[in-house]
Design a protein around this motif. Sequence first.
Motif, PDB file in Angstrom:
ATOM      1  N   ARG A 111       0.856  -1.195   0.000  1.00 14.43           N
ATOM      2  CA  ARG A 111       0.000   0.000   0.000  1.00 14.43           C
ATOM      3  C   ARG A 111       0.885   1.235   0.000  1.00 14.43           C
ATOM      4  N   ILE A 112       0.810   2.004  -1.078  1.00 10.36           N
ATOM      5  CA  ILE A 112       1.697   3.143  -1.242  1.00 10.36           C
ATOM      6  C   ILE A 112       0.900   4.342  -1.761  1.00 10.36           C
ATOM      7  N   ALA A 113       1.251   5.531  -1.266  1.00 12.32           N
ATOM      8  CA  ALA A 113       0.667   6.777  -1.769  1.00 12.32           C
ATOM      9  C   ALA A 113       1.608   7.376  -2.813  1.00 12.32           C
ATOM     10  N   PHE A 114       1.010   7.881  -3.879  1.00  8.50           N
ATOM     11  CA  PHE A 114       1.772   8.450  -4.983  1.00  8.50           C
ATOM     12  C   PHE A 114       1.245   9.845  -5.315  1.00  8.50           C
ATOM     13  N   LYS A 115       2.062  10.587  -6.054  1.00  4.32           N
ATOM     14  CA  LYS A 115       1.581  11.797  -6.704  1.00  4.32           C
ATOM     15  C   LYS A 115       2.035  11.774  -8.155  1.00  4.32           C
ATOM     16  N   THR A 116       1.263  12.413  -8.999  1.00  4.45           N
ATOM     17  CA  THR A 116       1.590  12.445 -10.421  1.00  4.45           C
ATOM     18  C   THR A 116       2.638  13.527 -10.698  1.00  4.45           C
ATOM     19  N   LEU A 117       3.626  13.187 -11.492  1.00  2.00           N
ATOM     20  CA  LEU A 117       4.564  14.173 -12.021  1.00  2.00           C
ATOM     21  C   LEU A 117       4.136  14.601 -13.418  1.00  2.00           C
ATOM     22  N   SER A 118       3.417  13.723 -14.095  1.00  2.00           N
ATOM     23  CA  SER A 118       2.735  14.071 -15.342  1.00  2.00           C
ATOM     24  C   SER A 118       1.376  13.371 -15.313  1.00  2.00           C
ATOM     25  N   PRO A 119       0.358  13.940 -15.938  1.00  2.00           N
ATOM     26  CA  PRO A 119      -1.006  13.424 -15.792  1.00  2.00           C
ATOM     27  C   PRO A 119      -1.160  11.982 -16.274  1.00  2.00           C
ATOM     28  N   ILE A 120      -2.093  11.265 -15.646  1.00  2.00           N
ATOM     29  CA  ILE A 120      -2.394   9.885 -16.032  1.00  2.00           C
ATOM     30  C   ILE A 120      -3.467   9.889 -17.110  1.00  2.00           C
ATOM     31  N   VAL A 121      -3.166   9.212 -18.208  1.00  2.00           N
ATOM     32  CA  VAL A 121      -4.101   9.102 -19.327  1.00  2.00           C
ATOM     33  C   VAL A 121      -4.725   7.710 -19.318  1.00  2.00           C
ATOM     34  N   CYS A 122      -6.038   7.669 -19.395  1.00  2.00           N
ATOM     35  CA  CYS A 122      -6.784   6.411 -19.518  1.00  2.00           C
ATOM     36  C   CYS A 122      -7.501   6.461 -20.868  1.00  2.00           C
ATOM     37  N   ARG A 123      -6.963   5.742 -21.835  1.00  2.00           N
ATOM     38  CA  ARG A 123      -7.465   5.839 -23.215  1.00  2.00           C
ATOM     39  C   ARG A 123      -8.148   4.541 -23.634  1.00  2.00           C
ATOM     40  N   ASP A 124      -9.344   4.693 -24.180  1.00  2.00           N
ATOM     41  CA  ASP A 124     -10.071   3.564 -24.754  1.00  2.00           C
ATOM     42  C   ASP A 124     -10.033   3.721 -26.270  1.00  2.00           C
ATOM     43  N   HIS A 125      -9.300   2.832 -26.932  1.00  2.00           N
ATOM     44  CA  HIS A 125      -9.113   2.930 -28.380  1.00  2.00           C
ATOM     45  C   HIS A 125     -10.046   1.968 -29.103  1.00  2.00           C
ATOM     46  N   ASN A 126     -10.827   2.493 -30.033  1.00  2.00           N
ATOM     47  CA  ASN A 126     -11.727   1.674 -30.849  1.00  2.00           C
ATOM     48  C   ASN A 126     -11.005   1.301 -32.135  1.00  2.00           C
ATOM     49  N   LYS A 127     -10.676   0.009 -32.289  1.00  2.00           N
ATOM     50  CA  LYS A 127      -9.919  -0.434 -33.457  1.00  2.00           C
ATOM     51  C   LYS A 127     -10.705  -0.292 -34.756  1.00  2.00           C
ATOM     52  N   GLU A 128     -12.027  -0.385 -34.660  1.00  2.00           N
ATOM     53  CA  GLU A 128     -12.845  -0.299 -35.872  1.00  2.00           C
ATOM     54  C   GLU A 128     -12.955   1.136 -36.378  1.00  2.00           C
ATOM     55  N   THR A 129     -13.231   2.067 -35.490  1.00  2.00           N
ATOM     56  CA  THR A 129     -13.392   3.459 -35.903  1.00  2.00           C
ATOM     57  C   THR A 129     -12.082   4.241 -35.870  1.00  2.00           C
ATOM     58  N   LYS A 130     -11.048   3.638 -35.239  1.00  2.00           N
ATOM     59  CA  LYS A 130      -9.740   4.290 -35.082  1.00  2.00           C
ATOM     60  C   LYS A 130      -9.824   5.547 -34.208  1.00  2.00           C
ATOM     61  N   LYS A 131     -10.858   5.621 -33.374  1.00  2.00           N
ATOM     62  CA  LYS A 131     -11.042   6.785 -32.528  1.00  2.00           C
ATOM     63  C   LYS A 131     -10.714   6.456 -31.065  1.00  2.00           C
ATOM     64  N   ASP A 132     -10.327   7.492 -30.329  1.00  2.00           N
ATOM     65  CA  ASP A 132      -9.980   7.341 -28.915  1.00  2.00           C
ATOM     66  C   ASP A 132     -10.990   8.075 -28.040  1.00  2.00           C
ATOM     67  N   TRP A 133     -11.215   7.492 -26.854  1.00  2.00           N
ATOM     68  CA  TRP A 133     -12.000   8.184 -25.835  1.00  2.00           C
ATOM     69  C   TRP A 133     -11.167   8.198 -24.561  1.00  2.00           C
ATOM     70  N   PHE A 134     -11.117   9.352 -23.905  1.00  2.00           N
ATOM     71  CA  PHE A 134     -10.274   9.502 -22.719  1.00  2.00           C
ATOM     72  C   PHE A 134     -11.147   9.665 -21.471  1.00  2.00           C
TER      73      PHE A 134
END
Length: 240
Positions: A125-148
């Motif tokens: 169990r560890i506490a962290f802080k971001t030095l650069s923002p965390i990206v959570c990307r859902d990539h649709n292979k069919e449409t080639k589009k991303d949702w964040f």
Amino acid sequence: MRLKINCELLSNKIPADYRRKVVSVMKAGLSRANEAKYKEMYSGNKQKNFTFSVYLPKPIFNGGVIKLSQNQIVINFATADAELGINYYNALMNVRGKQLPFSEMNKIRVQNIQIMQEEAIISERIAFKTLSPIVCRDHNKETKKDWFYWWEEEAFERVLKRNLYFQLREKFGEYVKADIEALQFRKVAIKKTVVICYNLHVACSLGKFEIIGQPYLLNHFVQGGIGSMRGMGFGMIEVI
């Protein structure tokens, strides 16, 4: 391996889309230091097993331009792959002292590169802080589009864990899936931010949080970043 790269700028104004400029500095050095590794890393859509963040001294954001209090920035680089880390260290050493294009309005010069000490995580169990923002990307292979997704959205943890499995299964094997599913993410102080990267507006998460999980995974997240687009300057974290 963790590196601290001190850089001098010709001007105190940089573009808001500065991460791509940092990538161009790394690519310039790597192409000169190791052409084969450069082609391996940047020919096609190869996963980048490193992360970086950029310290900006007292930035003032004004549209597409950021004004800094000093003509300097600090690039922090991290990777869990020692061989890759050596290649990027050599790449940056190759351009050290040379003035490189950074934007239409600026140039950059790498002054020095330090190898930073790292302490292994042994707690679950560890506490962290971001030095650069965390990206959570859902990539649709069919449409080639991303949702964040950002932290507060319902799909965030599910998509993040799915992406972590795809990133780590080759290194750790199929058993890593159960350990990733068992991870617990607990918000401490997280906010949403929208970052410009390659002219794309990316919604991401910035702040402090806890992770409960296997120490080998926590070590990997500190050493190589967490989330998507790490090689473009996202997902770098440190223990607090």
